[in-house]
Scaffold this active site. Structure first.
Site, PDB file in Angstrom:
ATOM      1  N   ASP A  38      -6.947  -1.420  -4.932  1.00  0.00           N
ATOM      2  CA  ASP A  38      -8.083  -1.079  -4.070  1.00  0.00           C
ATOM      3  C   ASP A  38      -8.956  -0.018  -4.732  1.00  0.00           C
ATOM      4  O   ASP A  38     -10.190  -0.094  -4.694  1.00  0.00           O
ATOM      5  CB  ASP A  38      -7.588  -0.552  -2.718  1.00  0.00           C
ATOM      6  CG  ASP A  38      -6.685  -1.529  -1.987  1.00  0.00           C
ATOM      7  OD1 ASP A  38      -6.812  -2.747  -2.209  1.00  0.00           O
ATOM      8  OD2 ASP A  38      -5.835  -1.066  -1.196  1.00  0.00           O
ATOM      9  N   ASP A  59       0.864  -1.178   0.000  1.00  0.00           N
ATOM     10  CA  ASP A  59       0.000   0.000   0.000  1.00  0.00           C
ATOM     11  C   ASP A  59       0.898   1.225   0.000  1.00  0.00           C
ATOM     12  O   ASP A  59       1.945   1.233   0.657  1.00  0.00           O
ATOM     13  CB  ASP A  59      -0.906   0.013   1.225  1.00  0.00           C
ATOM     14  CG  ASP A  59      -2.024  -1.025   1.146  1.00  0.00           C
ATOM     15  OD1 ASP A  59      -2.439  -1.364   0.025  1.00  0.00           O
ATOM     16  OD2 ASP A  59      -2.478  -1.488   2.201  1.00  0.00           O
TER      17      ASP A  59
END
Length: 174
Positions: free
Chosen positions: A146, A127
């Site tokens: 995402d 991330d």
């Protein structure tokens, strides 16, 4: 190749490439745990790893449970996405577009879980998008996979509402 399939595959490939290239660039150029300021006080690039799912769901569970669980859930999700795609009308390009984005995001995060580690099937999702919101609240870090999943689902929901509204407005369609 049908237009529906072209939209689906194009979004799948683009989504997967953008996701994997950006994660690779972050992992290569930014040491783990570091942060690079893009827009002071609002947007930063980070390099963090998430062993869990959204909002670190199940991140604290042991790897022997967490990895098979997420790999299995992703496998089921991929099957469902492909099943939904196969049921689309031939001209339904918007849904094909959305499902391609969702599939690309799901496969992108799955590839991290499978291979982004020195030990096969013990990877963590990279991330790197970090936003500071009002009052100093930091939104949990996320990645393009995402983002594509959320945008694809939002498109499907919007199309569902639009289609439902059309069918209620046109009594001949019911």
């Amino acid at each position: 190749m049908t237009p529906k399939l072209r939209f689906f595959l194009t979004l799948f490939v683009v989504t997967l490439l953008v996701d994997q290239v950006t994660k690779g660039l972050v992992a290569w150029s930014l040491p783990y745990g570091d942060q690079s300021e893009v827009l002071r006080g609002f947007f930063y690039l980070t390099h963090v790893r998430n062993p869990g799912a959204a909002f670190s769901f199940l991140a604290d569970q042991p790897a022997w449970f967490r990895q098979p669980f997420f790999i299995g859930v992703t496998g089921v999700a991929i099957f469902i996405i492909i099943s939904f795609y196969r049921r689309l009308a031939p001209g339904d390009r918007l849904s094909a577009f959305a499902l391609g984005a969702i599939l690309g995001g799901a496969v992108g995060n799955l590839l991290d879980r499978l291979f982004r580690s020195d030990q096969l099937f013990h990877g963590e999702v990279v991330d790197f998008l970090h936003f500071i919101l009002w009052g100093g609240y930091a939104w949990p870090d996320f990645n393009f996979a995402d983002t594509f999943i959320v945008c694809g689902v939002a498109l499907l929901v919007l199309e569902l509402f639009a289609t439902e509204g059309e069918s209620r407005a046109d009594p001949a369609r019911t």
